[in-house]
Design a protein around this motif. Structure first.
Motif, PDB file in Angstrom:
ATOM      1  N   LEU A   7     -12.311 -39.756  42.371  1.00  0.00           N
ATOM      2  CA  LEU A   7     -11.253 -38.984  41.713  1.00  0.00           C
ATOM      3  C   LEU A   7      -9.939 -39.750  41.723  1.00  0.00           C
ATOM      4  N   SER A   8      -9.627 -40.411  42.841  1.00  0.00           N
ATOM      5  CA  SER A   8      -8.391 -41.201  42.939  1.00  0.00           C
ATOM      6  C   SER A   8      -8.389 -42.344  41.931  1.00  0.00           C
ATOM      7  N   VAL A  11      -7.823 -40.871  38.395  1.00  0.00           N
ATOM      8  CA  VAL A  11      -6.452 -40.389  38.167  1.00  0.00           C
ATOM      9  C   VAL A  11      -5.497 -41.557  37.958  1.00  0.00           C
ATOM     10  N   THR A  12      -5.611 -42.598  38.821  1.00  0.00           N
ATOM     11  CA  THR A  12      -4.721 -43.759  38.647  1.00  0.00           C
ATOM     12  C   THR A  12      -5.037 -44.480  37.344  1.00  0.00           C
ATOM     13  N   ARG A  15      -3.270 -42.692  34.631  1.00  0.00           N
ATOM     14  CA  ARG A  15      -1.836 -43.025  34.614  1.00  0.00           C
ATOM     15  C   ARG A  15      -1.606 -44.390  33.938  1.00  0.00           C
ATOM     16  N   ASN A 467     -12.161 -42.473  32.177  1.00  0.00           N
ATOM     17  CA  ASN A 467     -11.540 -41.895  33.369  1.00  0.00           C
ATOM     18  C   ASN A 467     -11.550 -40.370  33.315  1.00  0.00           C
ATOM     19  N   ILE A 471     -13.339 -37.684  35.987  1.00  0.00           N
ATOM     20  CA  ILE A 471     -12.691 -36.495  36.558  1.00  0.00           C
ATOM     21  C   ILE A 471     -13.512 -35.249  36.266  1.00  0.00           C
TER      22      ILE A 471
END
Length: 484
Positions: A7-8, A11-12, A15, A467, A471
Motif C-alpha cells: 500500500l505504501s 500511494v507514493t 503521488r 498503482n 490500492i
C-alpha cells in the motif's frame, strides 16, 4: 511483501505520477513560450519503501546557452552595422539609377558640356544650373543622412542603456526571491525562466558571462570584463544628445560616452577590446563615433574637392584667385580649417540662382558679372566643364585613390559604400544563421517536444492505473481479512 508495504509503494507511486502529470501538462501548455525550459520530476527510492519526489528539475544546456548568448550578441552587432550601411547605400543610390549620387554627378558633366557647346541657349544654361543645384543637393541629402544616423545611434544607445539597467534591476530582484525559495526548499524553475529571459535581453546588447553564486543567484559580467551585477548593481549612465552634428565628438564633449558605476569605460572603438564590446550597444557607439563619421568625412572631401575646382577659376575674369566660384561653402570659398560638415553646407553660388536674386547669365559671363555679355561666349562655361573633368589627386587620408574627375570621385565613393553595405549585409545574414543554429540546438536540449511529452503522459497514466489497481487489490484483501 506485506500489505502495508504494498500500500505504501502504491500511494507514493500515485503521488509521483500525479506530480509527473502536472509537470507534463505544464510542459505542453508552455511549449511555445520562448523563455520556458522543459521540466521533469526527480524521484528516488524511499528507505521505507516506495518512491520519493525529490522536486522538479529544469532542463539546461549551459555550454549551448553560453554559445548562443555570444552568437546573439555578434549577430546583433553585425545587424546594426548592416542596417546603418544599408541606409547610407539607399541614400547614395546605385550609379545610373535615378536620384543616385553618381548619376547626379554624370548629369552635371553632361549639362555643362552641352551648355559649353551651345552657350547661346538659355535652356541649356538653365539646365546646367539645375544640374549643379541638384548635385549639391544630393551631397547635402546624403550628408544629412549621416547626421541622422549618428543621431539615431545616440538615441539607440540611450534606449539600450535604459533597457540594460532595468533588466539588471529585475534580475537582482529575482536573485533575491530565488535565494529565499532555495532556502525554504521551494520550486525556482519559473523564476529561472524569467531570469533567463532577462539575461537574453541584455546579452544581445552586451555579450555576457553568467557566473553562478550561492543559493541559485547569478552574477553578470561583460565578456571583456565589465561588471554588471554581483551582489550589487553596477549601473550604466549615458546622456543623450538631441541632434548629433558632424562636429560633435566624445573628445570635445559634444556627445556622451558610457559610464559604468560612475567610471567611464571604453566601448565601440573598433578594435573589439572595449570592456563592453561585442553587441548592439558597442555597435551603436562605433556607428556614432567611428563608422558614420568616416563616411561623412568622405562626403566632406567630395564636397571640398568640388568647391576647390570652381573657386578662383582662371577662365572666369570676374573672379580673383581664391574667390568663391560656382560651388561654395555656404556662400563662401573653401576654408581648409573648416572641413568638418562642409558636405552639409555645400551650395551653389547665390549669384547664379534666380530664386535668390542671382542671374543665370553669370554661368556664361562670370560669377561676378554685373551685366549680360556676348551670348556666344563659351570660355567660362568651357572652363567650368574642364574644371569638373580635370583629373585631381584624391585628398590624403580620404580613402579615395589616384586622380579622378569630380564625377569619378562620386562614382568611387558610391562604389565603396555600396560594396561595404553589401558585405555588411552578407555578414549579418551569416551571423544570424549561426545564432539560429545555436538557438535550434538549445531548443532541442531544453525545449518541449509535445509528441514526446504526450508519449510520456501515456506511460505515466499506465503507472497511475497500476498503482491505483494495487490500492484497490489491497483494499479488497484487507476487507476479506476483516470479514474472516
Amino acid at each position: 511483501m506485506t500489505l502495508s508495504l504494498a500500500l505504501s509503494n502504491a500511494v507514493t507511486g500515485l503521488r509521483a505520477t500525479t506530480a509527473q502529470t502536472e509537470v507534463i501538462s505544464n510542459n505542453v501548455s508552455n511549449a511555445l513560450s520562448e523563455d520556458y525550459a522543459r521540466r521533469d520530476v526527480a524521484v528516488s527510492a524511499s528507505a521505507i519503501g516506495g518512491v520519493r519526489v525529490e522536486g522538479v528539475t529544469r532542463a539546461i544546456a549551459p555550454a549551448i546557452t553560453d554559445a548562443l548568448r555570444l552568437a546573439g550578441a555578434v549577430a546583433g552587432d553585425a545587424g546594426s552595422r548592416a542596417d546603418a550601411l544599408t541606409r547610407i547605400a539607399a541614400a547614395i543610390g546605385e550609379p545610373g539609377a535615378e536620384g543616385a549620387l553618381a548619376t547626379a554627378a554624370d548629369a552635371l558633366d553632361a549639362a555643362f558640356a552641352a551648355a559649353a557647346n551651345t552657350p547661346e541657349s538659355a535652356q541649356l544654361i538653365s539646365a546646367a544650373f539645375v544640374a549643379a543645384d541638384e548635385y549639391a543637393g544630393k551631397i547635402n541629402e546624403t550628408a544629412g543622412e549621416t547626421m541622422a544616423l549618428r543621431t539615431d545611434a545616440d538615441a539607440s544607445i540611450a534606449r539600450q542603456v535604459a533597457a540594460i539597467n532595468d533588466a539588471i534591476r529585475r534580475i537582482e530582484a529575482l536573485n533575491q526571491e530565488i535565494r529565499s525559495r532555495v532556502v525554504a526548499g521551494g520550486d525556482i524553475s519559473t523564476l529561472e525562466d524569467r531570469r533567463d529571459g532577462l539575461v537574453r535581453t541584455i546579452s544581445d546588447m552586451v555579450p555576457l558571462k553568467v557566473v553562478q553564486r550561492d543559493n541559485g543567484a547569478i552574477a553578470l559580467f561583460a565578456r571583456n570584463g565589465a561588471q554588471l551585477l554581483d551582489g550589487k548593481i553596477f549601473e550604466l549612465s549615458f546622456q543623450t544628445t538631441v541632434l548629433v552634428t558632424p562636429d560633435r565628438t566624445i573628445a570635445n564633449g559634444g556627445v556622451s560616452g558610457l559610464v559604468v558605476n560612475g567610471l567611464p569605460v571604453r566601448i565601440g572603438e573598433g578594435d573589439g577590446t572595449g570592456l563592453m564590446d561585442g553587441g548592439t550597444l558597442s555597435a551603436a557607439f562605433e556607428l556614432r563615433d567611428r563608422i558614420i563619421p568616416g563616411i561623412a568625412a568622405g562626403l566632406d572631401d567630395l564636397a571640398a574637392d568640388l568647391i576647390q575646382r570652381t573657386q578662383g577659376l582662371a577662365a572666369d575674369p570676374t573672379l580673383a584667385p581664391g574667390d568663391a566660384g560656382l560651388f561654395t561653402d555656404g556662400g563662401a570659398a573653401y576654408d581648409p580649417a573648416d572641413l568638418i560638415g562642409v558636405a552639409l553646407r555645400l551650395d551653389v553660388n547665390p549669384a547664379v540662382d534666380p530664386d535668390r536674386g542671382g542671374e543665370l547669365f553669370r554661368l556664361r559671363d562670370g560669377i561676378g558679372a554685373a551685366t549680360e555679355g556676348d551670348v556666344g561666349a563659351s570660355a567660362v562655361l568651357r572652363g567650368l566643364q574642364d574644371a569638373l573633368v580635370a583629373q585631381v589627386a584624391a585628398p590624403s587620408g580620404s580613402g579615395l585613390s589616384g586622380s579622378r574627375s569630380a564625377a569619378g570621385f562620386a562614382a568611387e565613393i558610391s562604389a565603396q559604400l555600396l560594396t561595404r553595405a553589401a558585405s555588411a549585409e552578407s555578414e549579418a545574414v551569416y551571423q544570424r544563421g549561426r545564432a539560429d543554429e545555436f538557438s535550434d540546438a538549445q531548443l532541442a536540449r531544453t525545449g518541449v517536444d509535445t509528441d514526446q511529452e504526450l508519449a510520456r503522459l501515456l506511460v505515466v497514466e499506465q503507472a497511475f492505473a497500476a498503482n491505483a489497481r494495487v490500492i484497490s487489490v489491497v483494499d479488497e484483501l484487507l476487507a476479506r481479512l476483516i470479514n474472516l
